[in-house]
Design a protein around this motif. Sequence first.
Motif, PDB file in Angstrom:
ATOM      1  N   GLY A  34       0.539  -6.452   2.692  1.00 52.73           N
ATOM      2  CA  GLY A  34      -0.339  -7.589   2.936  1.00 52.73           C
ATOM      3  C   GLY A  34      -0.064  -8.735   1.977  1.00 52.73           C
ATOM      4  O   GLY A  34      -0.050  -9.901   2.373  1.00 52.73           O
ATOM      5  N   VAL A  35       0.176  -8.393   0.701  1.00 48.75           N
ATOM      6  CA  VAL A  35       0.474  -9.422  -0.298  1.00 48.75           C
ATOM      7  C   VAL A  35       1.771 -10.149   0.055  1.00 48.75           C
ATOM      8  O   VAL A  35       1.852 -11.384   0.018  1.00 48.75           O
ATOM      9  CB  VAL A  35       0.575  -8.797  -1.708  1.00 48.75           C
ATOM     10  N   VAL A  43      -1.937   4.211  -0.873  1.00 48.23           N
ATOM     11  CA  VAL A  43      -2.917   3.127  -0.880  1.00 48.23           C
ATOM     12  C   VAL A  43      -2.242   1.788  -1.215  1.00 48.23           C
ATOM     13  O   VAL A  43      -2.588   0.743  -0.669  1.00 48.23           O
ATOM     14  CB  VAL A  43      -4.044   3.428  -1.896  1.00 48.23           C
ATOM     15  N   VAL A  44      -1.259   1.857  -2.129  1.00 47.74           N
ATOM     16  CA  VAL A  44      -0.586   0.623  -2.581  1.00 47.74           C
ATOM     17  C   VAL A  44       0.254   0.016  -1.466  1.00 47.74           C
ATOM     18  O   VAL A  44       0.326  -1.218  -1.330  1.00 47.74           O
ATOM     19  CB  VAL A  44       0.292   0.909  -3.815  1.00 47.74           C
ATOM     20  N   ILE A  97      -1.396  -2.514   0.816  1.00 47.82           N
ATOM     21  CA  ILE A  97      -1.789  -3.671   0.005  1.00 47.82           C
ATOM     22  C   ILE A  97      -0.561  -4.523  -0.301  1.00 47.82           C
ATOM     23  O   ILE A  97      -0.589  -5.764  -0.190  1.00 47.82           O
ATOM     24  CB  ILE A  97      -2.467  -3.209  -1.302  1.00 47.82           C
ATOM     25  N   ASP A  98       0.538  -3.852  -0.696  1.00 48.48           N
ATOM     26  CA  ASP A  98       1.781  -4.556  -1.010  1.00 48.48           C
ATOM     27  C   ASP A  98       2.299  -5.313   0.210  1.00 48.48           C
ATOM     28  O   ASP A  98       2.749  -6.463   0.104  1.00 48.48           O
ATOM     29  CB  ASP A  98       2.835  -3.553  -1.494  1.00 48.48           C
TER      30      ASP A  98
END
Length: 296
Positions: free
Chosen positions: A98-99, A91-92, A95-96
Motif C-alpha cells: 500500500g505504501v 502483516v507488513v 502495508i508495504d
Amino acid sequence: MQDFGINYQPSILSISNYKELKEQLTSSLEDYKGLIATEDNLKSIKKTKAELNNLKKQMDDKRKQVKREYIIPYNEFKNDVNGLISLVDQVVAPIDQGVKGLEEKQRQERKQHVLEMINKMAPEYGVKPEEVTFDPKWTNKSLSEIQRTRDIAESLETLKREQKIAVANRQLVIAHAKDKGLSEPESWLRLLDNGQDVQTVITEIDKTVQKKNEDEERAQKRKEAEEAIKRANQVKTDNGKTVDKNTGEIIEDEPDKFEISFSVTGTREQLKYALNILKANKIEFSLDGATAKKVN
C-alpha cells in the motif's frame, strides 16, 4: 512486545588435552622435518606423506563431527526465530504494498506536474515541449518547487543553445559543401545528425573534394596520354583519310563542336530532367555563374 527471552547456556568446546597433544605432535613431527625425496627413498617418502595426510584427515573429520552436533540447537533456534518473523511479514507485506502504491501515485502526480511546467515554460525559450529530455530527478519528493523550476529552466536554456548551434552547424556545412561544388549536402548533414562534430564533417568534405579532383586530374592525364598515343599512330593517306597505322582502321574525323548560351524555364523537376538528358548524351555544359530565380 515482551522480552525476547532465550534459554541459552554457553557450552565449552575445546580439546581436553590440547597442550599435551600439541607438544606430542610437535615432537613427533620433528622426525619428518627436512625430508628430501630421492630416487632411493621415494617409496618410503610417499608412504610418510600418506600417513601425515591421514593424520590431518582424522583431526578434520573430528572437527566436522563436532560441528554437526554443535550446530543442531542453533538451527532449531534459527527456525523458531524465522517462524516469528514470518508472522510479522504477513502483516507488513500488504502495508508495504500500500505504501509503495501510494508513493508511486504521488510520483506520477509530480511527473504530471513537471510535464505541465515544461509545456508552460518551453515556448518561452523557443523550444518544443516534446524536444525536452525528461529528467527523473525532477520528480524527487525532496526537490523544492523553486529548485525544480530552476533545474527545468536550465535544461531548456541548454536545449535552446544546442539547437542554435545545430542550426548554425548545418548552415556552415551546406555553405561549405556548396563552396566546394557539392550540390547535394544531405549526406554530410546526416553525419551531423549521427553525432559527428562540425569540424570533422568539414574535414571529410575537403578530403572528398580533394580526392575527386585528384581522380579527375589522373583521368584527364590518362585521357590525354591515350589521345597522344592514338595521334602518334595515325597517318594521312593520299586520299586525305586518317588511318591507324597499327590496325589499318580508318579514323573518322571528329565533328565540329558549337557553343550556345540560352536560358531555361521550368519546374525544379523539369530542370533536373533536362540536365540529366544532357548528361546522358554526354553533351558538355557548365553551370558556372548560373543563377536560378522564380518567374511566377
